[in-house]
Design a protein around this motif. Structure first.
Motif, PDB file in Angstrom:
ATOM      1  N   LEU A  24     -12.166   6.792 -10.679  1.00  0.00           N
ATOM      2  CA  LEU A  24     -11.868   6.212  -9.370  1.00  0.00           C
ATOM      3  C   LEU A  24     -10.767   5.158  -9.482  1.00  0.00           C
ATOM      4  O   LEU A  24      -9.862   5.100  -8.640  1.00  0.00           O
ATOM      5  CB  LEU A  24     -13.135   5.592  -8.781  1.00  0.00           C
ATOM      6  N   LEU A  25     -10.820   4.336 -10.528  1.00  0.00           N
ATOM      7  CA  LEU A  25      -9.764   3.343 -10.723  1.00  0.00           C
ATOM      8  C   LEU A  25      -8.416   4.025 -10.920  1.00  0.00           C
ATOM      9  O   LEU A  25      -7.388   3.565 -10.398  1.00  0.00           O
ATOM     10  CB  LEU A  25     -10.078   2.454 -11.929  1.00  0.00           C
ATOM     11  N   TYR A  26      -8.413   5.124 -11.658  1.00  0.00           N
ATOM     12  CA  TYR A  26      -7.154   5.827 -11.916  1.00  0.00           C
ATOM     13  C   TYR A  26      -6.553   6.401 -10.637  1.00  0.00           C
ATOM     14  O   TYR A  26      -5.366   6.193 -10.347  1.00  0.00           O
ATOM     15  CB  TYR A  26      -7.376   6.936 -12.947  1.00  0.00           C
ATOM     16  N   VAL A  27      -7.354   7.115  -9.862  1.00  0.00           N
ATOM     17  CA  VAL A  27      -6.787   7.778  -8.681  1.00  0.00           C
ATOM     18  C   VAL A  27      -6.418   6.767  -7.596  1.00  0.00           C
ATOM     19  O   VAL A  27      -5.381   6.910  -6.933  1.00  0.00           O
ATOM     20  CB  VAL A  27      -7.726   8.872  -8.131  1.00  0.00           C
ATOM     21  N   THR A  28      -7.237   5.725  -7.407  1.00  0.00           N
ATOM     22  CA  THR A  28      -6.896   4.725  -6.398  1.00  0.00           C
ATOM     23  C   THR A  28      -5.738   3.846  -6.847  1.00  0.00           C
ATOM     24  O   THR A  28      -5.009   3.294  -6.015  1.00  0.00           O
ATOM     25  CB  THR A  28      -8.101   3.835  -6.043  1.00  0.00           C
ATOM     26  N   GLY A  29      -5.559   3.724  -8.162  1.00  0.00           N
ATOM     27  CA  GLY A  29      -4.420   2.967  -8.671  1.00  0.00           C
ATOM     28  C   GLY A  29      -3.129   3.752  -8.614  1.00  0.00           C
ATOM     29  O   GLY A  29      -2.056   3.189  -8.390  1.00  0.00           O
ATOM     30  N   THR A  30      -3.210   5.071  -8.801  1.00  0.00           N
ATOM     31  CA  THR A  30      -2.016   5.911  -8.775  1.00  0.00           C
ATOM     32  C   THR A  30      -1.537   6.161  -7.353  1.00  0.00           C
ATOM     33  O   THR A  30      -0.333   6.128  -7.072  1.00  0.00           O
ATOM     34  CB  THR A  30      -2.300   7.257  -9.459  1.00  0.00           C
ATOM     35  N   PHE A  31      -2.479   6.420  -6.427  1.00  0.00           N
ATOM     36  CA  PHE A  31      -2.107   6.701  -5.042  1.00  0.00           C
ATOM     37  C   PHE A  31      -3.065   5.964  -4.092  1.00  0.00           C
ATOM     38  O   PHE A  31      -3.895   6.583  -3.425  1.00  0.00           O
ATOM     39  CB  PHE A  31      -2.124   8.210  -4.767  1.00  0.00           C
ATOM     40  N   PRO A  32      -2.968   4.644  -4.016  1.00  0.00           N
ATOM     41  CA  PRO A  32      -3.885   3.890  -3.157  1.00  0.00           C
ATOM     42  C   PRO A  32      -3.714   4.203  -1.679  1.00  0.00           C
ATOM     43  O   PRO A  32      -4.665   4.039  -0.891  1.00  0.00           O
ATOM     44  CB  PRO A  32      -3.523   2.422  -3.456  1.00  0.00           C
ATOM     45  N   HIS A  33      -2.548   4.672  -1.283  1.00  0.00           N
ATOM     46  CA  HIS A  33      -2.239   4.931   0.120  1.00  0.00           C
ATOM     47  C   HIS A  33      -3.244   5.873   0.784  1.00  0.00           C
ATOM     48  O   HIS A  33      -3.462   5.787   1.999  1.00  0.00           O
ATOM     49  CB  HIS A  33      -0.827   5.529   0.229  1.00  0.00           C
ATOM     50  N   GLY A  34      -3.885   6.759   0.007  1.00  0.00           N
ATOM     51  CA  GLY A  34      -4.776   7.752   0.586  1.00  0.00           C
ATOM     52  C   GLY A  34      -6.216   7.313   0.749  1.00  0.00           C
ATOM     53  O   GLY A  34      -7.061   8.114   1.172  1.00  0.00           O
ATOM     54  N   PHE A  35      -6.525   6.049   0.447  1.00  0.00           N
ATOM     55  CA  PHE A  35      -7.926   5.619   0.416  1.00  0.00           C
ATOM     56  C   PHE A  35      -8.194   4.516   1.439  1.00  0.00           C
ATOM     57  O   PHE A  35      -7.380   3.624   1.662  1.00  0.00           O
ATOM     58  CB  PHE A  35      -8.298   5.129  -0.982  1.00  0.00           C
ATOM     59  N   ARG A  36      -9.383   4.598   2.021  1.00  0.00           N
ATOM     60  CA  ARG A  36      -9.842   3.591   2.983  1.00  0.00           C
ATOM     61  C   ARG A  36     -11.338   3.351   2.756  1.00  0.00           C
ATOM     62  O   ARG A  36     -12.105   4.299   2.583  1.00  0.00           O
ATOM     63  CB  ARG A  36      -9.604   4.060   4.420  1.00  0.00           C
ATOM     64  N   VAL A  37     -11.747   2.087   2.748  1.00  0.00           N
ATOM     65  CA  VAL A  37     -13.157   1.725   2.580  1.00  0.00           C
ATOM     66  C   VAL A  37     -13.675   1.132   3.891  1.00  0.00           C
ATOM     67  O   VAL A  37     -12.981   0.354   4.559  1.00  0.00           O
ATOM     68  CB  VAL A  37     -13.352   0.715   1.436  1.00  0.00           C
ATOM     69  N   TRP A  38     -14.897   1.506   4.250  1.00  0.00           N
ATOM     70  CA  TRP A  38     -15.528   1.039   5.495  1.00  0.00           C
ATOM     71  C   TRP A  38     -16.686   0.095   5.170  1.00  0.00           C
ATOM     72  O   TRP A  38     -17.431   0.324   4.212  1.00  0.00           O
ATOM     73  CB  TRP A  38     -16.017   2.228   6.302  1.00  0.00           C
ATOM     74  N   PHE A  39     -16.835  -0.944   5.986  1.00  0.00           N
ATOM     75  CA  PHE A  39     -17.811  -2.001   5.741  1.00  0.00           C
ATOM     76  C   PHE A  39     -18.643  -2.271   6.994  1.00  0.00           C
ATOM     77  O   PHE A  39     -18.203  -2.042   8.120  1.00  0.00           O
ATOM     78  CB  PHE A  39     -17.106  -3.313   5.372  1.00  0.00           C
ATOM     79  N   CYS A  40     -19.853  -2.814   6.765  1.00  0.00           N
ATOM     80  CA  CYS A  40     -20.666  -3.421   7.817  1.00  0.00           C
ATOM     81  C   CYS A  40     -21.159  -4.773   7.318  1.00  0.00           C
ATOM     82  O   CYS A  40     -21.413  -4.951   6.111  1.00  0.00           O
ATOM     83  CB  CYS A  40     -21.885  -2.565   8.171  1.00  0.00           C
ATOM     84  N   ARG A  41     -21.318  -5.722   8.230  1.00  0.00           N
ATOM     85  CA  ARG A  41     -21.931  -7.003   7.874  1.00  0.00           C
ATOM     86  C   ARG A  41     -23.445  -6.847   7.980  1.00  0.00           C
ATOM     87  O   ARG A  41     -23.983  -6.609   9.074  1.00  0.00           O
ATOM     88  CB  ARG A  41     -21.455  -8.118   8.816  1.00  0.00           C
ATOM     89  N   LEU A  42     -24.131  -6.962   6.851  1.00  0.00           N
ATOM     90  CA  LEU A  42     -25.573  -6.746   6.813  1.00  0.00           C
ATOM     91  C   LEU A  42     -26.341  -8.009   7.209  1.00  0.00           C
ATOM     92  O   LEU A  42     -25.757  -9.028   7.556  1.00  0.00           O
ATOM     93  CB  LEU A  42     -25.988  -6.264   5.424  1.00  0.00           C
ATOM     94  N   GLU A  43     -27.675  -7.928   7.141  1.00  0.00           N
ATOM     95  CA  GLU A  43     -28.534  -9.005   7.623  1.00  0.00           C
ATOM     96  C   GLU A  43     -28.265 -10.340   6.941  1.00  0.00           C
ATOM     97  O   GLU A  43     -28.450 -11.405   7.566  1.00  0.00           O
ATOM     98  CB  GLU A  43     -30.011  -8.626   7.429  1.00  0.00           C
ATOM     99  N   ASP A  44     -27.834 -10.315   5.682  1.00  0.00           N
ATOM    100  CA  ASP A  44     -27.586 -11.564   4.969  1.00  0.00           C
ATOM    101  C   ASP A  44     -26.200 -12.133   5.247  1.00  0.00           C
ATOM    102  O   ASP A  44     -25.805 -13.139   4.641  1.00  0.00           O
ATOM    103  CB  ASP A  44     -27.792 -11.380   3.459  1.00  0.00           C
ATOM    104  N   GLY A  45     -25.456 -11.503   6.134  1.00  0.00           N
ATOM    105  CA  GLY A  45     -24.143 -12.018   6.509  1.00  0.00           C
ATOM    106  C   GLY A  45     -22.990 -11.519   5.676  1.00  0.00           C
ATOM    107  O   GLY A  45     -21.829 -11.843   5.968  1.00  0.00           O
ATOM    108  N   GLU A  46     -23.263 -10.737   4.643  1.00  0.00           N
ATOM    109  CA  GLU A  46     -22.199 -10.256   3.766  1.00  0.00           C
ATOM    110  C   GLU A  46     -21.697  -8.884   4.210  1.00  0.00           C
ATOM    111  O   GLU A  46     -22.498  -7.975   4.483  1.00  0.00           O
ATOM    112  CB  GLU A  46     -22.683 -10.179   2.316  1.00  0.00           C
TER     113      GLU A  46
END
Length: 238
Positions: A91-113
């Motif tokens: 995963l480090l290799y592919v996201t480092g070689t072509f980061p443009h193609g990747f997106r991460v999605w987040f939610c703020r959970l009960e503890d605020g993080e």
């Protein structure tokens, strides 16, 4: 909400102990979350695209490190079977070689993080690799063989690396729909001659068929049969 707010509690990769502790505590938080409407309303995506100003490339960017780690956590939270989970070094290799193609999605959970809950990824591959996957899939024994190119060509062959979201947000949720809609928009903005994916599950097969891909053959990795789906076109389409 800005990227700084979303990423501020996520460690970079300098301290292995800190990283491993964060991964475990966030996995526990995901497993125990109610994913209420309030939590779902915080759903936000961040692209991995970076412009490093160092000979170390993306590794010089704390933002890239945090997002790559977040993609790893979301992958392991989305998939329960070891055969489905991504290898961290790959995963480090592919996201480092072509980061443009990747997106991460987040939610703020009960503890605020803010915690990663899904990610998408694709990258361009060489025409020779694409052709080998279609014509001689039995010769491929590791997904690492499907290496990314560092930049898009005029009309590229694309490998669909991943599109996943945690089980609590699957099947008809607004969050899964948004994740897939943005992923489809990304692919629609690229001139391409072919698409290819590899899957070990029926969910993955459905995902591939959604993009007009058909089953082309089977490769075997560590004794596990992995199915190759592809779509080709003589002229590039968008």
């Amino acid at each position: 909400m800005g990227q700084t707010e979303v990423l501020q509690k996520i460690p970079d990769l300098r301290d292995q102990t800190v990283v491993e502790r964060w991964v475990e505590t966030r996995r526990e938080a995901l497993a125990g979350s109610s994913f209420s409407e309030a939590i779902r309303s915080t759903f936000v995506g961040i692209d991995l695209e970076v412009s490093p100003q160092s000979i170390l490339g993306p590794f010089s960017s704390p933002q890239w490190q945090r997002l790559a780690l977040s993609a790893f956590l979301s992958d392991w939270a989305c998939y329960s079977e070891p055969a489905d989970r991504v290898d961290f070094s790959r995963l480090l290799y592919v996201t480092g070689t072509f980061p443009h193609g990747f997106r991460v999605w987040f939610c703020r959970l009960e503890d605020g993080e803010f915690t990663p809950v899904g990610y998408t990824g694709w990258y361009p591959i060489a025409s020779s690799i694409f052709e080998l996957m279609l014509e001689k899939p039995e010769t491929i024994t590791h997904r690492g063989f499907i290496a990314p190119l560092p930049k898009l060509e005029l009309a590229s062959y694309l490998y669909l690396f991943n599109a996943s979201i945690v089980p609590q947000l699957r099947r008809g949720t607004a969050q899964s729909s948004l994740l897939m809609r943005r992923f489809c928009e990304d692919l629609g903005n690229v001139q391409k001659r072919g698409l290819v994916s590899v899957t070990v599950s029926e969910d993955g097969a459905r995902f591939s068929r959604r993009f007009g891909m058909t089953h082309m053959g089977t490769m075997t990795v560590d004794g596990t049969a992995e199915e190759i789906y592809a779509r080709t076109q003589s002229k590039p389409w968008t």
